[in-house]
Design an enzyme around this catalytic site. Structure first.
Site, PDB file in Angstrom:
ATOM      1  N   CYS A 170       0.853  -1.120   0.146  1.00 59.74           N
ATOM      2  CA  CYS A 170      -0.073   0.152   0.084  1.00 59.74           C
ATOM      3  C   CYS A 170       0.871   1.173   0.014  1.00 59.74           C
ATOM      4  O   CYS A 170       1.950   1.181   0.682  1.00 59.74           O
ATOM      5  CB  CYS A 170      -0.970  -0.030   1.160  1.00 59.74           C
ATOM      6  SG  CYS A 170      -2.060   1.532   1.341  1.00 59.74           S
ATOM      7  N   HIS A 212      -8.936  -3.498  -2.241  1.00 60.24           N
ATOM      8  CA  HIS A 212      -8.010  -2.580  -1.459  1.00 60.24           C
ATOM      9  C   HIS A 212      -8.392  -1.290  -1.539  1.00 60.24           C
ATOM     10  O   HIS A 212      -8.417  -0.594  -0.320  1.00 60.24           O
ATOM     11  CB  HIS A 212      -6.474  -2.924  -2.155  1.00 60.24           C
ATOM     12  CG  HIS A 212      -5.564  -2.087  -1.351  1.00 60.24           C
ATOM     13  ND1 HIS A 212      -4.476  -2.951  -0.555  1.00 60.24           N
ATOM     14  CD2 HIS A 212      -5.136  -0.961  -1.318  1.00 60.24           C
ATOM     15  CE1 HIS A 212      -3.749  -2.106  -0.172  1.00 60.24           C
ATOM     16  NE2 HIS A 212      -4.054  -0.903  -0.446  1.00 60.24           N
ATOM     17  N   GLU A 213      -8.644  -0.491  -2.644  1.00 59.47           N
ATOM     18  CA  GLU A 213      -8.922   0.862  -2.632  1.00 59.47           C
ATOM     19  C   GLU A 213     -10.499   0.996  -1.890  1.00 59.47           C
ATOM     20  O   GLU A 213     -10.626   1.962  -1.241  1.00 59.47           O
ATOM     21  CB  GLU A 213      -9.020   1.334  -3.985  1.00 59.47           C
ATOM     22  CG  GLU A 213      -7.669   1.360  -4.639  1.00 59.47           C
ATOM     23  CD  GLU A 213      -6.498   1.918  -3.911  1.00 59.47           C
ATOM     24  OE1 GLU A 213      -6.724   2.576  -2.864  1.00 59.47           O
ATOM     25  OE2 GLU A 213      -5.497   1.477  -4.010  1.00 59.47           O
ATOM     26  N   HIS A 216     -10.357   1.222   1.880  1.00 62.53           N
ATOM     27  CA  HIS A 216      -9.736   2.511   2.390  1.00 62.53           C
ATOM     28  C   HIS A 216     -11.093   3.599   2.445  1.00 62.53           C
ATOM     29  O   HIS A 216     -10.721   4.420   3.278  1.00 62.53           O
ATOM     30  CB  HIS A 216      -8.554   3.163   1.204  1.00 62.53           C
ATOM     31  CG  HIS A 216      -7.460   2.993   1.290  1.00 62.53           C
ATOM     32  ND1 HIS A 216      -6.604   2.987   2.516  1.00 62.53           N
ATOM     33  CD2 HIS A 216      -6.443   2.157   0.567  1.00 62.53           C
ATOM     34  CE1 HIS A 216      -5.414   2.662   2.499  1.00 62.53           C
ATOM     35  NE2 HIS A 216      -5.461   1.981   1.265  1.00 62.53           N
TER      36      HIS A 216
END
Length: 271
Positions: A170, A212-213, A216
């Site tokens: 990341c 993954h994003e 966030h």
């Protein structure tokens, strides 16, 4: 996310894996699971959400019970900088967007620019200090190559039952790579930078980068998805980032790996 290892950063493994195709990874993962192919209607996603496309202004239907981003929430200063763990911005709530204008396109453009400069292939708005529901990615990881994808207010409506473990990294955790378990396929709804609705199925690397994003945007960091033994393997690196935060800000670290406990609710995929 880094490009070359699943870092949403570019990594040598990914670069080699994509050398014979048209892309470098979005976030980084090992070559063995790299085929960044979208299954399902890829064209609508690519064609409808490239940055700068669509009308100059559009608005999502307002919802009385939702807290949308204000003009102040969408303010930013160029050039953007990557926010590193354990900055509390990475855990803050990210507001939905209902104003699709030139400022939003400029923010997306600036996010792409800092993503490329840091060898990334994916990036979320909170990683540059803007707490809104926005992510960008480009599997090529190089400006002028591949397709630039912008997703606004993304939602997952289905996860595959098949789960895959692969190494991720990341941009907010420079130099740290570790295994993360994720569904191999996801089906999502979102809007593009002009406000047009998008519905698409993502699989393999594209699904991993998106997840993954997307994490966030939920205030979830990639080590929240790791097993305790994996977290132990990167404990010292996390502590180094925490110490650097204290040193540079003069403030107490808002979270520490020493107090970390595996969160079963975060580790699950319910849909």
């Amino acid at each position: 996310m880094a490009a070359a290892r699943f870092h949403l950063h570019l990594c040598p493994h990914l670069l080699r894996a994509f050398a014979s195709s048209t892309s470098r990874p979005l976030v980084a993962t090992h070559a063995r699971t790299l085929p960044l192919r979208r299954t399902g209607p890829a064209r609508p996603l690519a064609a409808r959400n490239r940055r700068g496309s669509g009308s100059s202004m559009a608005a999502a239907p307002p919802a009385e019970d939702e807290d949308f981003a204000t003009a102040a929430d969408l303010q930013f200063e160029a050039p953007l900088k990557i926010v590193r763990y354990p900055d509390p911005v990475l855990r803050a709530r990210n507001k939905r967007i209902n104003t699709f204008d030139g400022n939003l396109r400029s923010l997306a453009d600036e996010m792409f620019d800092v993503m490329y400069k840091t060898d990334g292939i994916g990036l979320s708005a909170p990683q540059v200090g803007v707490n809104v529901q926005l992510m960008v990615f480009n599997q090529a990881g190089v400006k002028g190559e591949g397709e630039e994808i912008v997703l606004v207010n993304p939602e997952v409506y289905k996860f595959s039952k098949r789960l895959v473990v692969d190494e991720e990294g990341c941009l907010s955790f420079p130099g740290i790579y570790a295994n993360v378990l994720r569904p191999d396929t996801v089906k999502i709804n979102a809007q593009d930078v002009s406000g047009a609705k998008i519905k698409v199925k993502l699989s393999q690397l594209s699904a991993r980068v998106f997840q993954h994003e997307f994490d966030h945007l939920l205030g979830i960091l990639f080590f929240d998805r790791m097993t305790m033994d994996v977290v132990e393997s990167i404990r010292e690196q996390l502590k180094d980032l925490e110490d650097k935060y204290v040193e540079t800000t003069g403030q107490k670290s808002p979270e520490t790996v020493e107090n970390y406990r595996e969160a079963k609710d975060i580790m699950s995929f319910s849909r």
